[in-house]
Design an enzyme around this catalytic site. Structure first.
Site, PDB file in Angstrom:
ATOM      1  N   ARG A   1     -82.492   6.523  68.435  1.00 10.87           N
ATOM      2  CA  ARG A   1     -82.604   5.051  68.482  1.00 10.87           C
ATOM      3  C   ARG A   1     -81.784   4.415  67.358  1.00 10.87           C
ATOM      4  O   ARG A   1     -81.200   3.341  67.524  1.00 10.87           O
ATOM      5  CB  ARG A   1     -84.060   4.604  68.402  1.00 10.87           C
ATOM      6  CG  ARG A   1     -84.795   5.023  67.134  1.00 10.87           C
ATOM      7  CD  ARG A   1     -86.139   4.342  67.022  1.00 10.87           C
ATOM      8  NE  ARG A   1     -86.911   4.829  65.887  1.00 10.87           N
ATOM      9  CZ  ARG A   1     -87.900   4.167  65.311  1.00 10.87           C
ATOM     10  NH1 ARG A   1     -88.231   2.962  65.766  1.00 10.87           N
ATOM     11  NH2 ARG A   1     -88.562   4.682  64.309  1.00 10.87           N
TER      12      ARG A   1
ATOM     13  N   GLU B   1     -90.650  -8.652  79.654  1.00 11.42           N
ATOM     14  CA  GLU B   1     -89.669  -7.677  80.105  1.00 11.42           C
ATOM     15  C   GLU B   1     -88.998  -8.059  81.425  1.00 11.42           C
ATOM     16  O   GLU B   1     -87.836  -7.708  81.661  1.00 11.42           O
ATOM     17  CB  GLU B   1     -90.331  -6.296  80.247  1.00 11.42           C
ATOM     18  CG  GLU B   1     -90.703  -5.652  78.924  1.00 11.42           C
ATOM     19  CD  GLU B   1     -92.028  -6.132  78.350  1.00 11.42           C
ATOM     20  OE1 GLU B   1     -92.323  -5.809  77.185  1.00 11.42           O
ATOM     21  OE2 GLU B   1     -92.762  -6.846  79.092  1.00 11.42           O
TER      22      GLU B   1
END
Length: 615
Positions: free
Chosen positions: A308, A356
């Site tokens: 990440r 989202e």
């Protein structure tokens, strides 16, 4: 056009909607008929659009959120001279561009695929964001919604986001025709009920009679002059307007009219009015964004780096090299590492907060305007936006989705935060690319590669630090894999990706000490999968063992199995995956409990090899 001509144009749109649906033997003419005046006035007086140059930067953008009313849209295209009478009559027929619900893959004037209700306005927000914050051409976005779809939560995610961003270039037109598919909508013709809700989110609201062309014209003008906030026009209409047999009657949804000729006569007959659509003003063309030299971050072999982190650094570097790259996040940028991009390129960063569906929809809208979006959140939370991802595929939208904190390896947070279904979800999307890197340099290279791919692409990143295995000069083509160890005496192939790669290597070391040589493949490209390498490994070793930090269904194991579905013999195959419901534990404990750590791989490998050599 004057009021009489606009009324005549509306009647033409109704008639053509009836005729097209009748020719098809299916369709939604009554849903089209209710919005005829709304479309007629927009087309003739307010939508600035050059149909011969759909990518003109000054063009307004129109989104038919109630995509089932496609006959109305196609009738408008005919009135504008974009399609012919002959083509209109091909509606819903095999090979026709005029599908039951419009898609940009077929028609250059369609901004986004619609039909899954509640998506047009969220995507419209993304298009409006592009216009206001990036393109700055002064164009407007018009979204025609149905009242039924206002029950969708995604509409209110969009409403809040649009108001927060002060998108005064966005107008939502709601066709409040009172009737849904099976009966009355929740609020019927109570325009004030809808107005209170939009106003609470910060929208300018206008309530009108949607069949009064003068009222519609004034409302559009008011929307165009409203500054600092988006506008919603709530138009009271009648479903099936103009034909007594269907007007405001239940049970008529999604059906051609029983007698199209009689309905056409009742509406005043066939017309062939042509509309001179207002042309867009002169605007700067969206020049090709120059690509500078891409200096991806470089990590030393052996360093401990989370993928990440590599994603965030690589994305920031990509943003420096390419001015068309934008980033979006769902209020977890400090975890996904999108914040690295935000700090270096704040003008091209969009915070979507914990919404989202809006995150993905905004990405689709930005992609529709030529931008290259990277949208990130936890892998688990992308499942909430699956329908938007599915529709993005139908649109052919070039969006890059990044799911961090994947798998049970995230540790103590527990199963609600663990992406254990994401690979299956993303593999099932038509035309998708699914990538799962195991180290920082691999991640950085794949982030750069994704920008040049088509359709929906997905990158899975991990929370914990992992040793860097590859040098910064290594290449990772999509559809490829890396064979990390191999010999002529290999008796087993272990296929892994992401966090399980290092576990596979540890297991291979342990088995090697016992005299069992193991081939290890890093299958970083989960879709498309490296069939050639997998088939060669199966031929050489006879046994395959897949191991993944994901549920058994639809993930890495199934991707490997797909390589052997061409009729040739299938090798002996065992799949290790997360088959239990994880709780809270350390990352190492999670892998052990799930049976996907090095020890579990070694045990399975021993059993597989022993079983394979039994006479």
């Amino acid at each position: 056009m004057n009021s009489r001509q606009l009324t005549e144009l509306a009647q033409q749109l109704r008639v053509d909607s009836v005729r097209a649906s009748d020719a098809a033997g299916s369709g939604h003419p009554t849903s089209s008929m209710s919005a005829a005046e709304l479309m007629a006035v927009l087309l003739a007086g307010h939508l600035r659009y050059d149909f011969e140059r759909p990518q003109h930067p000054g063009n307004d953008r129109f989104v038919l959120s109630k995509g089932h009313a496609s006959p109305l849209l196609y009738a408008a295209y005919k009135a504008a001279g974009a399609i012919s009478e002959t083509e209109l009559m091909t509606f819903r027929k095999l090979g026709s561009r005029l599908e039951g619900h419009p898609t940009p893959r077929r028609l250059p004037w369609v901004e986004t695929a619609t039909g899954s209700l509640g998506q047009g306005l969220p995507v419209g927000v993304g298009i409006a964001l592009a216009g206001k914050r990036l393109d700055r051409t002064g164009n407007r976005v018009w979204v025609l919604c149905g009242d039924s779809e206002l029950a969708e939560g995604s509409v209110w995610e969009a409403a809040e986001h649009a108001a927060y961003e002060h998108l005064d270039n966005l107008t939502a037109i709601v066709d409040v025709n009172r009737l849904g598919q099976r009966g009355p909508t929740r609020h019927g013709h109570d325009l004030d009920a809808y107005a209170r809700r939009f106003a609470a989110f910060g929208w300018h609201t206008i309530e009108i009679d949607g069949h009064d062309v003068d009222a519609v014209d004034r409302a559009y003008g008011e929307a165009e002059s409203t500054k600092g906030q988006p506008t919603v026009i709530l138009a009271r209409t009648l479903k099936g307007k103009g034909v007594a047999a269907v007007q405001d009657r239940e049970g008529m949804h999604g059906k051609p009219l029983k007698d199209a000729e009689e309905a056409t006569a009742e509406l005043g007959g066939v017309r062939d009015l042509q509309v001179e659509v207002p042309q867009p003003p002169a605007a700067r063309m969206l020049h090709a964004v120059r690509t500078g030299h891409l200096e991806l971050p470089r990590f030393a072999v052996g360093d401990e780096v989370a993928t990440r982190d590599a994603y965030g650094q690589a994305l920031a570097a990509l943003g420096s090299a390419r001015g068309d790259v934008v980033a979006l996040d769902g209020e977890v940028g400090d975890s996904t590492r999108s914040e690295f991009f935000a700090k270096e390129h704040p003008d091209r960063y969009f915070e979507c907060y914990i919404a989202e569906q809006q995150l993905v929809a905004a990405s689709v809208g930005l992609a529709a305007r030529g931008w290259v979006p990277y949208a990130a959140t936890f892998a688990a939370f992308l499942t909430r936006a699956h329908d938007f991802i599915r529709m993005a595929s139908i649109s052919g939208a070039g969006v890059n989705l990044v799911g961090s904190h994947a798998g049970c390896a995230i540790g103590q947070d527990g199963p609600s935060q663990m992406g254990l279904e994401d690979l299956a979800m993303m593999r099932s999307v038509h035309g998708s690319t699914v990538l799962y890197p195991c180290d920082a340099n691999q991640t950085a290279k794949l982030v750069g590669t994704m920008a040049g791919l088509e359709d929906v692409r997905y990158l899975r990143t991990s929370r914990g630090e992992a040793p860097v295995l590859y040098s910064p000069t290594e290449e990772f083509p999509v559809g490829g894999s890396k064979v990390l160890r191999a010999s002529d005496t290999d008796r087993l192939t272990v296929v892994a990706a992401g966090v399980t790669v290092r576990e596979a290597l540890k297991a291979a070391d342990a088995l090697d000490a016992e005299g069992i040589q193991v081939r290890v493949i890093d299958l970083y490209s989960v879709k498309p999968v490296d069939r050639r390498t997998l088939r060669e490994a199966a031929e050489r070793t006879g046994c395959l063992l897949t191991v993944e930090d994901h549920h058994e269904e639809g993930g890495l194991g199934d991707a490997v199995l797909d390589a052997f579905l061409d009729g040739r013999p299938v090798p002996r195959l065992v799949r290790l995956a997360v088959r239990t419901m994880p709780g809270s534990a350390s990352p190492a404990e999670q892998l052990r409990e799930a049976g996907i750590d090095a020890e579990a791989i070694a045990v399975a490998g021993r059993l597989l090899v022993e079983h394979a050599i039994v006479p």
